[in-house]
Design a protein around this motif. Structure first.
Motif, PDB file in Angstrom:
ATOM      1  N   ASP A  66       0.827  -1.208   0.000  1.00 13.28           N
ATOM      2  CA  ASP A  66       0.000   0.000   0.000  1.00 13.28           C
ATOM      3  C   ASP A  66       0.864   1.262   0.000  1.00 13.28           C
ATOM      4  OD1 ASP A  66      -2.243  -1.581   0.021  1.00 13.28           O
ATOM      5  OD2 ASP A  66      -2.610  -1.384   2.176  1.00 13.28           O
ATOM      6  N   LEU A  67       1.933   1.270   0.770  1.00 13.74           N
ATOM      7  CA  LEU A  67       2.806   2.439   0.819  1.00 13.74           C
ATOM      8  C   LEU A  67       3.515   2.662  -0.514  1.00 13.74           C
ATOM      9  CD1 LEU A  67       4.343   2.073   4.401  1.00 13.74           C
ATOM     10  CD2 LEU A  67       2.652   3.764   3.641  1.00 13.74           C
ATOM     11  N   LYS A  68       3.910   1.582  -1.159  1.00 12.61           N
ATOM     12  CA  LYS A  68       4.550   1.708  -2.477  1.00 12.61           C
ATOM     13  C   LYS A  68       3.589   2.307  -3.488  1.00 12.61           C
ATOM     14  CE  LYS A  68       7.953  -2.013  -1.930  1.00 12.61           C
ATOM     15  NZ  LYS A  68       8.349  -3.388  -2.341  1.00 12.61           N
ATOM     16  N   GLN A  69       2.323   1.933  -3.385  1.00 14.81           N
ATOM     17  CA  GLN A  69       1.327   2.490  -4.306  1.00 14.81           C
ATOM     18  C   GLN A  69       1.133   3.989  -4.097  1.00 14.81           C
ATOM     19  OE1 GLN A  69      -2.135  -0.007  -3.698  1.00 14.81           O
ATOM     20  NE2 GLN A  69      -1.489  -1.473  -5.255  1.00 14.81           N
ATOM     21  N   SER A 127      12.278  -5.409   4.782  1.00 12.83           N
ATOM     22  CA  SER A 127      12.307  -5.495   6.242  1.00 12.83           C
ATOM     23  C   SER A 127      12.092  -6.922   6.714  1.00 12.83           C
ATOM     24  CB  SER A 127      11.214  -4.604   6.839  1.00 12.83           C
ATOM     25  OG  SER A 127      11.124  -4.781   8.242  1.00 12.83           O
ATOM     26  N   GLN A 128      12.896  -7.325   7.718  1.00 15.79           N
ATOM     27  CA  GLN A 128      12.679  -8.588   8.409  1.00 15.79           C
ATOM     28  C   GLN A 128      12.366  -8.296   9.887  1.00 15.79           C
ATOM     29  OE1 GLN A 128      14.972 -12.101   7.557  1.00 15.79           O
ATOM     30  NE2 GLN A 128      15.874 -11.182   5.728  1.00 15.79           N
ATOM     31  N   THR A 129      11.572  -7.257  10.085  1.00 17.49           N
ATOM     32  CA  THR A 129      11.196  -6.815  11.431  1.00 17.49           C
ATOM     33  C   THR A 129       9.688  -6.598  11.477  1.00 17.49           C
ATOM     34  OG1 THR A 129      11.433  -4.480  10.884  1.00 17.49           O
ATOM     35  CG2 THR A 129      13.411  -5.618  11.637  1.00 17.49           C
ATOM     36  N   ASN A 130       9.215  -5.974  12.540  1.00  9.31           N
ATOM     37  CA  ASN A 130       7.799  -5.601  12.621  1.00  9.31           C
ATOM     38  C   ASN A 130       7.605  -4.113  12.335  1.00  9.31           C
ATOM     39  OD1 ASN A 130       8.953  -4.676  15.025  1.00  9.31           O
ATOM     40  ND2 ASN A 130       7.109  -5.052  16.235  1.00  9.31           N
ATOM     41  N   PHE A 131       8.475  -3.549  11.498  1.00  7.38           N
ATOM     42  CA  PHE A 131       8.344  -2.153  11.085  1.00  7.38           C
ATOM     43  C   PHE A 131       8.894  -1.996   9.681  1.00  7.38           C
ATOM     44  CE2 PHE A 131      12.470  -2.484  13.212  1.00  7.38           C
ATOM     45  CZ  PHE A 131      13.323  -1.943  12.276  1.00  7.38           C
ATOM     46  N   LEU A 132       8.623  -0.844   9.088  1.00  8.08           N
ATOM     47  CA  LEU A 132       9.116  -0.514   7.750  1.00  8.08           C
ATOM     48  C   LEU A 132       9.824   0.837   7.798  1.00  8.08           C
ATOM     49  CD1 LEU A 132       5.902  -1.415   5.709  1.00  8.08           C
ATOM     50  CD2 LEU A 132       8.057  -2.693   5.674  1.00  8.08           C
ATOM     51  N   LEU A 133      10.927   0.943   7.080  1.00  6.06           N
ATOM     52  CA  LEU A 133      11.574   2.229   6.856  1.00  6.06           C
ATOM     53  C   LEU A 133      11.065   2.745   5.523  1.00  6.06           C
ATOM     54  CD1 LEU A 133      13.684   4.294   7.886  1.00  6.06           C
ATOM     55  CD2 LEU A 133      15.378   3.105   6.482  1.00  6.06           C
ATOM     56  N   ALA A 134      10.434   3.914   5.554  1.00  6.70           N
ATOM     57  CA  ALA A 134       9.727   4.417   4.368  1.00  6.70           C
ATOM     58  C   ALA A 134      10.148   5.845   4.055  1.00  6.70           C
ATOM     59  CB  ALA A 134       8.215   4.370   4.618  1.00  6.70           C
ATOM     60  N   GLN A 135      10.445   6.092   2.780  1.00  8.29           N
ATOM     61  CA  GLN A 135      10.828   7.427   2.316  1.00  8.29           C
ATOM     62  C   GLN A 135       9.669   8.009   1.508  1.00  8.29           C
ATOM     63  OE1 GLN A 135      13.944   7.652  -0.703  1.00  8.29           O
ATOM     64  NE2 GLN A 135      14.901   9.301   0.472  1.00  8.29           N
ATOM     65  N   PRO A 136       9.047   9.094   1.986  1.00  7.00           N
ATOM     66  CA  PRO A 136       7.911   9.676   1.272  1.00  7.00           C
ATOM     67  C   PRO A 136       8.313  10.139  -0.127  1.00  7.00           C
ATOM     68  CG  PRO A 136       8.101  10.586   3.487  1.00  7.00           C
ATOM     69  CD  PRO A 136       9.364   9.820   3.221  1.00  7.00           C
ATOM     70  N   PRO A 137       7.373  10.130  -1.070  1.00  5.13           N
ATOM     71  CA  PRO A 137       7.700  10.521  -2.448  1.00  5.13           C
ATOM     72  C   PRO A 137       8.232  11.938  -2.564  1.00  5.13           C
ATOM     73  CG  PRO A 137       5.314  10.340  -2.110  1.00  5.13           C
ATOM     74  CD  PRO A 137       5.974   9.739  -0.920  1.00  5.13           C
ATOM     75  N   ASN A 168      -3.321  -0.204  10.165  1.00  2.06           N
ATOM     76  CA  ASN A 168      -2.512   0.079   8.977  1.00  2.06           C
ATOM     77  C   ASN A 168      -3.335   0.772   7.893  1.00  2.06           C
ATOM     78  OD1 ASN A 168      -0.388  -1.216  10.274  1.00  2.06           O
ATOM     79  ND2 ASN A 168      -0.728  -3.162   9.222  1.00  2.06           N
ATOM     80  N   GLN A 169      -4.578   0.343   7.731  1.00  2.00           N
ATOM     81  CA  GLN A 169      -5.418   0.949   6.708  1.00  2.00           C
ATOM     82  C   GLN A 169      -5.784   2.390   7.064  1.00  2.00           C
ATOM     83  OE1 GLN A 169      -6.205  -0.156   3.517  1.00  2.00           O
ATOM     84  NE2 GLN A 169      -4.489  -1.422   4.235  1.00  2.00           N
ATOM     85  N   THR A 170      -5.994   2.661   8.334  1.00  2.00           N
ATOM     86  CA  THR A 170      -6.242   4.044   8.761  1.00  2.00           C
ATOM     87  C   THR A 170      -5.026   4.914   8.455  1.00  2.00           C
ATOM     88  OG1 THR A 170      -7.729   3.303  10.515  1.00  2.00           O
ATOM     89  CG2 THR A 170      -6.810   5.521  10.715  1.00  2.00           C
ATOM     90  N   LEU A 171      -3.844   4.383   8.739  1.00  2.00           N
ATOM     91  CA  LEU A 171      -2.605   5.097   8.425  1.00  2.00           C
ATOM     92  C   LEU A 171      -2.505   5.390   6.932  1.00  2.00           C
ATOM     93  CD1 LEU A 171       0.387   6.028   9.059  1.00  2.00           C
ATOM     94  CD2 LEU A 171       1.023   3.655   8.556  1.00  2.00           C
ATOM     95  N   VAL A 172      -2.721   4.366   6.113  1.00  2.00           N
ATOM     96  CA  VAL A 172      -2.583   4.523   4.663  1.00  2.00           C
ATOM     97  C   VAL A 172      -3.586   5.551   4.130  1.00  2.00           C
ATOM     98  CG1 VAL A 172      -2.873   3.345   2.443  1.00  2.00           C
ATOM     99  CG2 VAL A 172      -1.580   2.243   4.290  1.00  2.00           C
ATOM    100  N   LYS A 173      -4.830   5.500   4.590  1.00  2.00           N
ATOM    101  CA  LYS A 173      -5.848   6.460   4.137  1.00  2.00           C
ATOM    102  C   LYS A 173      -5.464   7.886   4.529  1.00  2.00           C
ATOM    103  CE  LYS A 173      -9.758   3.243   4.203  1.00  2.00           C
ATOM    104  NZ  LYS A 173     -11.043   2.873   4.862  1.00  2.00           N
ATOM    105  N   THR A 174      -4.939   8.048   5.739  1.00  2.00           N
ATOM    106  CA  THR A 174      -4.540   9.378   6.186  1.00  2.00           C
ATOM    107  C   THR A 174      -3.352   9.893   5.389  1.00  2.00           C
ATOM    108  OG1 THR A 174      -5.293   8.783   8.422  1.00  2.00           O
ATOM    109  CG2 THR A 174      -3.938  10.755   8.209  1.00  2.00           C
ATOM    110  N   LEU A 175      -2.375   9.029   5.145  1.00  2.00           N
ATOM    111  CA  LEU A 175      -1.225   9.418   4.329  1.00  2.00           C
ATOM    112  C   LEU A 175      -1.656   9.784   2.910  1.00  2.00           C
ATOM    113  CD1 LEU A 175       1.503   6.834   5.420  1.00  2.00           C
ATOM    114  CD2 LEU A 175       1.639   9.312   5.669  1.00  2.00           C
ATOM    115  N   SER A 176      -2.577   9.018   2.349  1.00  2.00           N
ATOM    116  CA  SER A 176      -3.069   9.297   1.000  1.00  2.00           C
ATOM    117  C   SER A 176      -3.695  10.686   0.933  1.00  2.00           C
ATOM    118  CB  SER A 176      -4.102   8.237   0.597  1.00  2.00           C
ATOM    119  OG  SER A 176      -4.649   8.530  -0.676  1.00  2.00           O
TER     120      SER A 176
END
Length: 353
Positions: free
Chosen positions: A277-280, A288-298, A338-346
């Motif tokens: 979802d974040l890539k989209q 990641s092999q953890t319970n988190f993601l390192l993400a760089q905003p566009p 996670n979906q609430t996060l993605v919708k807010t980021l969008s």
């Protein structure tokens, strides 16, 4: 004003943990890499049935019951195990035992910033070696530096990557000091370095029950190392560092591998979905092999998004330090969170509001 402190304490900055909102606050908390699921029912049952006699008496000084449980689960002798008040205490024990002015503490960056804080407490010489953009281990630089203590977090935070065991093996074989392999997130990884403690007496593997076992509030961790190394560490450990409740609850939790593995499987599946979802949305992500993601905003506006999400009741982690100013660390929550996060980021990316 009277100066009460050693010069190195005066000069250092405090470690800043993730924000902890008050209990009952309606907030989506994705900033401290806590497990979104409750602890094992077996662990909760132990907690509900605590005997008051356990509280009247001092606990086992070495956490014997928990050591035996770890021994059985991991297949290592119990006398190869040291128990700590969270894995952070064990990191501190290693530093107190092995670091001092004139001795080097070495680690690749970016990584867990508590390593720096602990080394500064001992006024040790700190050497931070930058990771490359692909987070490959700066192996030769670490070997040449040859620290009294070398920290390697694997999986690493905030990048989420695992250091190949062959790199760790080569590092252990070339160092004259202690190699601390911090496996706080190992329950979410596809491999681990536990075998190295049998091969090298200068290696200690450190783990925690905070992540995979949903027990961050309990403060319980453990290390695995050759007894020759543990002998010196036990001299530094507090006499009764593990309370009786933590030992009993932790024993039940680590024994219930079926429950832990089921929760981990759900988190891994959610991690895959969240990453997609974040890539989209245009984010660049690191595997990641953890319970988190390192993400760089566009748009690279990480601090802005962090602040805006906070205003919306969603906490994630932002590190204002070299190499991370344009990135966010996002804990994998439940699918609903996670979906609430993605919708807010969008919305924020679309409107800039």
């Amino acid at each position: 004003m009277t100066n009460y402190f050693r010069s190195n304490i005066d000069a250092m900055a405090s470690y800043v943990p993730g924000e902890q909102p008050q209990r009952g606050t309606k907030i989506i908390k994705l900033n401290s890499n806590e497990n979104p699921y409750p602890p094992s029912p077996d662990a909760l049952a132990v907690l509900r049935n605590i005997d008051g006699e356990w509280l009247r008496r001092y606990p086992e000084p070495l956490g014997g019951e928990f050591r035996q449980a770890v021994s059985k689960v991991l297949g290592v002798p119990s006398d190869w195990i040291i128990v700590g008040n969270g894995s952070d205490e064990l990191l501190s024990v290693v530093i107190r035992a092995c670091a001092e002015p004139g001795r080097k503490v070495v680690y690749p960056m970016p990584t867990y910033v508590l390593y720096r804080t602990l080394a500064e407490m001992q006024a040790a010489e700190i050497i931070e070696i930058p990771y490359s953009n692909d987070y490959s281990l700066p192996l030769e630089e670490l070997i040449v530096t040859d620290g009294s203590v070398t920290f390697i977090a694997s999986p690493n935070s905030p990048s989420g990557h695992v250091v190949p065991i062959d790199d760790l093996r080569k590092l252990a074989s070339q160092l004259s000091g202690v190699l601390v392999i911090d496996e706080a997130y190992v329950d979410f990884a596809e491999e681990n370095a536990l075998a190295l403690v049998e091969e090298y007496e200068n290696v200690i593997i450190i783990r925690t029950l905070s992540k995979g076992y949903s027990l961050a509030g309990l403060r319980l961790g453990f290390g695995v190392a050759n007894p020759k190394l543990l002998h010196g560490l036990f001299k530094v450990k507090d006499s009764y560092n593990i309370d009786a409740i933590a030992c009993a609850v932790g024993t039940a939790a680590i024994t219930d591998q079926t429950y832990k593995n089921a929760c981990v499987a759900k988190i891994k599946a959610s991690r895959i979905k969240l990453a997609k979802d974040l890539k989209q949305l245009g984010f660049h992500l690191w595997d990641s092999q953890t319970n988190f993601l390192l993400a760089q905003p566009p748009q690279g506006n990480a601090e802005y998004l962090y602040q805006k999400l906070k205003e919306q009741g969603i906490l994630i982690r932002y590190f204002k330090q070299p190499g991370l100013e344009d990135k966010l660390r996002i804990t994998v929550g439940t699918d609903e969170q996670n979906q609430t996060l993605v919708k807010t980021l969008s919305y924020l990316l679309r409107t800039g509001e």
